[in-house]
Design a protein around this motif. Sequence first.
Motif, short mmCIF file in Angstrom:
data_model
loop_
_atom_site.label_atom_id
_atom_site.label_comp_id
_atom_site.label_asym_id
_atom_site.label_seq_id
_atom_site.Cartn_x
_atom_site.Cartn_y
_atom_site.Cartn_z
N SER A 108 -7.77 -2.10 -0.94
CA SER A 108 -7.18 -2.54 0.32
C SER A 108 -8.21 -2.92 1.37
N VAL A 121 -9.72 -7.22 0.21
CA VAL A 121 -8.61 -7.99 -0.37
C VAL A 121 -9.06 -9.30 -1.02
N LYS A 142 0.87 -1.18 0.00
CA LYS A 142 0.00 0.00 0.00
C LYS A 142 0.90 1.22 0.00
N GLU A 164 -3.97 -1.39 -3.14
CA GLU A 164 -2.72 -2.10 -2.95
C GLU A 164 -2.27 -2.59 -4.31
#
Length: 71
Positions: free
Chosen positions: A43, A46, A17, A30
């Motif tokens: 993020s 996920v 990140k 990310e």
Amino acid sequence: MTNAESSTAASGLAWFKSSYSGTEGGECVEVAAGTEAVHVRDSKDVSGPVIRVSREAWAGFVGMASSEPGA
């Protein structure tokens, strides 16, 4: 150029990140660099979808994003 893949297809990657992202849990992404592509995910989710772009496309995006406005 781009396509989505499942998070299981992108498992085993080292995700990062941005250092500019705070710890407040805001809207962050990310990224993980693979051998042939760069993978991008939310993020906060996920296990959700992953966008895959070529390394060249990612380099172009980063170059444009880091340019000064009006440059």
